[in-house]
Design a protein around this motif. Structure first.
Motif, PDB file in Angstrom:
ATOM      1  N   UNK A  16       4.010  10.709   1.208  1.00 55.60           N
ATOM      2  CA  UNK A  16       3.732   9.423   1.842  1.00 55.60           C
ATOM      3  C   UNK A  16       4.330   9.398   3.244  1.00 55.60           C
ATOM      4  N   UNK A  17       3.569   8.819   4.205  1.00 56.37           N
ATOM      5  CA  UNK A  17       4.066   8.686   5.580  1.00 56.37           C
ATOM      6  C   UNK A  17       5.120   7.591   5.652  1.00 56.37           C
ATOM      7  N   UNK A  18       5.976   7.727   6.609  1.00 55.29           N
ATOM      8  CA  UNK A  18       6.987   6.710   6.875  1.00 55.29           C
ATOM      9  C   UNK A  18       6.285   5.472   7.437  1.00 55.29           C
ATOM     10  N   UNK A  19       6.688   4.254   7.058  1.00 57.16           N
ATOM     11  CA  UNK A  19       6.025   3.034   7.548  1.00 57.16           C
ATOM     12  C   UNK A  19       6.013   2.934   9.076  1.00 57.16           C
ATOM     13  N   UNK A  20       7.066   3.369   9.724  1.00 59.38           N
ATOM     14  CA  UNK A  20       7.102   3.316  11.197  1.00 59.38           C
ATOM     15  C   UNK A  20       6.040   4.238  11.795  1.00 59.38           C
ATOM     16  N   UNK A  21       5.788   5.358  11.155  1.00 61.56           N
ATOM     17  CA  UNK A  21       4.767   6.297  11.638  1.00 61.56           C
ATOM     18  C   UNK A  21       3.378   5.676  11.528  1.00 61.56           C
ATOM     19  N   UNK A  22       3.140   4.945  10.438  1.00 62.35           N
ATOM     20  CA  UNK A  22       1.866   4.250  10.273  1.00 62.35           C
ATOM     21  C   UNK A  22       1.678   3.215  11.388  1.00 62.35           C
ATOM     22  N   UNK A  23       2.729   2.436  11.671  1.00 60.38           N
ATOM     23  CA  UNK A  23       2.672   1.425  12.729  1.00 60.38           C
ATOM     24  C   UNK A  23       2.426   2.074  14.089  1.00 60.38           C
ATOM     25  N   UNK A  24       3.090   3.192  14.326  1.00 65.60           N
ATOM     26  CA  UNK A  24       2.942   3.898  15.601  1.00 65.60           C
ATOM     27  C   UNK A  24       1.506   4.377  15.787  1.00 65.60           C
TER      28      UNK A  24
ATOM     29  N   UNK B  91      -5.568   7.058   3.857  1.00 65.13           N
ATOM     30  CA  UNK B  91      -4.585   6.141   3.288  1.00 65.13           C
ATOM     31  C   UNK B  91      -3.163   6.451   3.718  1.00 65.13           C
ATOM     32  N   UNK B  92      -2.989   7.382   4.671  1.00 70.32           N
ATOM     33  CA  UNK B  92      -1.660   7.664   5.197  1.00 70.32           C
ATOM     34  C   UNK B  92      -0.876   8.645   4.372  1.00 70.32           C
ATOM     35  N   UNK B  93      -1.543   9.428   3.534  1.00 73.08           N
ATOM     36  CA  UNK B  93      -0.859  10.395   2.687  1.00 73.08           C
ATOM     37  C   UNK B  93      -1.123  11.779   3.250  1.00 73.08           C
TER      38      UNK B  93
END
Length: 102
Positions: A19-27, A8-10
């Protein structure tokens, strides 16, 4: 579990959830998509070339003829070979005559 990651990106760092940064999730998603596209394009391109080469080899070796009838197999191979030589010769003749010609 220092430095582990959940789906879940944690991040779990020293027992605390971050929590991960939204840009990191997109990357990360973009990198996964690029890896998948690269793998699929190699498979498609490679398999298409291999399939075409196998088809040409089977055609020229008369794999579609009855293996018990050696005369038919060899006559087919000779005929297809001569047809290939004729087609290449015709292409060269037409190129020389109409492209390089007067």
């Amino acid at each position: 579990m220092s430095g582990s990651e959940h789906e879940n990106g944690v991040h779990m760092k020293d027992g605390h959830m971050k929590e991960k940064h939204p840009k990191e999730k997109q990357r990360e998603e973009a990198l996964r998509v690029l890896d998948r596209v690269e793998a699929e394009s190699e498979t498609i391109g490679g398999s298409t070339f291999v399939r075409m080469a196998d088809r040409a080899r089977n055609h020229m070796s008369a794999a579609d003829k009855d293996a018990d009838d050696q005369v038919e197999v060899w006559a087919t191979r000779v005929g297809r070979g001569l047809g290939l030589v004729f087609a290449i010769g015709l292409a060269v003749y037409l190129f020389v005559t109409y492209v390089l010609g007067r």
